[in-house]
Design an enzyme around this catalytic site. Structure first.
Site: not given
Ligand SMILES: O=C(O)CCC(=O)C(=O)O
Length: 290
Positions: A124, A51, A165
């Site tokens: 996202k 990401e 993510c």
């Molecule tokens: O789900 C998480 O704890 C981390 C998610 C995250 O860092 C993101 O989506 O950028």
């Protein structure tokens, strides 16, 4: 083992600095070097990046680094290397500027085929807003707009559901991909240290166990000089929910040959999906999945 059921996977974990062009150039050189080491094969090669691989992670950076897709610098670089090497790339993500509304930004994953063609684009869906005093504070939604679509791409034997993510933290979202028959889930990611320690390994193992599929999560290297320190430990799980391969905290490439007949066999041996009680409960998408 039939080669038509195989996919060669290359997960890239690399450092991310403040100069976009340096980030992209470094990733391209890692891909070029790694793919050059591969023996000639008819098995498709798929490279996955993390990401926000071309920009530091933080709302203060997104506008400066944003570009149009597919006409921007990073898209052209990924398209070019995919074509040059005849490979597939799941291009982690980078900030996308909406062509119709240039003030609107998305955290977007682009997927490229061996002719340099754009196979798909995932914006996202679940933006990462978190506030744990003294541990982690982040508000992605202050600068990004959430996407509205599921993204499935087919690469050789793999039917791949893409998330970015925090998308991995939403089991119903991934369940939709299972409903659609996906056998591989890929989440380019950037976990902070706090939830990385708690959940980094649990999520992919859980998704792989629940949906009996391969699951990959990629991360940038752990760099304490960055304002957002990524967890690292790029990870690949097998359809049984076990960790197949895992990187450390530094720059690293993970390679694996995925055999998708394993998914078919395991789903046959333990028919969880078929045994659901859809007369009692159901999880369905509210927008088209194709
Ligand atoms: O789900 C998480 O704890 C981390 C998610 C995250 O860092 C993101 O989506 O950028």
């Amino acid at each position: 083992m039939s080669s038509s059921k195989m996919l060669r996977l290359i997960l890239v974990q690399h450092p991310v600095g403040e100069v976009k062009e340096d980030n992209v150039t470094h990733v391209l050189s890692m891909i070029r070097k790694t793919v050059a080491e591969e023996k000639r094969t008819t098995v498709p090669i798929l490279v996955v990046l993390p990401e926000l691989f071309n920009s530091p992670y933080g709302p203060q950076f997104f506008d400066k680094y944003a570009e149009y897709v597919p006409d921007g610098y990073t898209s052209k670089a990924l398209s070019g290397i995919a074509k040059e090497l005849g490979i597939y790339i799941i291009g982690g993500s980078y900030p996308e500027r909406d062509a119709q509304n240039p003030k609107t930004l998305y955290n977007t994953c682009t997927i490229w085929g061996p002719k340099g063609e754009l196979l798909g684009k995932h914006r996202k869906l679940h933006l990462y807003d978190v506030e744990v005093p003294g541990k982690v504070s982040f508000k992605e939604s202050s600068a990004m707009t959430p996407g509205k679509n599921f993204t499935i791409v087919e690469i050789g034997p793999a039917k791949i559901g893409i998330g970015i993510c925090f998308d991995v933290a939403h089991d119903e979202f991934s369940r939709i991909y299972r409903n659609e028959g996906c056998n591989f889930l890929v989440y380019p990611s950037a976990f902070p240290l706090y939830t990385g320690e708690l959940h980094w390994e649990v999520y992919p193992r859980a998704r792989a166990t629940d949906f009996q599929c391969y699951v990959a999560m990629t991360s940038a290297t752990r760099d304490y000089t960055n304002s957002f320190v990524s967890w690292g430990y790029t990870i690949l799980c097998d359809p049984y929910g076990q960790v197949m391969k895992k990187a450390g905290e530094d720059e690293e490439i993970i390679k694996a040959d995925l055999d998708f007949s394993v998914v078919d066999l395991w789903r046959e041996q333990l028919p969880k999906f078929r045994k659901r009680r859809t007369d009692l409960y159901e999880c369905t998408a509210k927008v088209p999945t194709k």
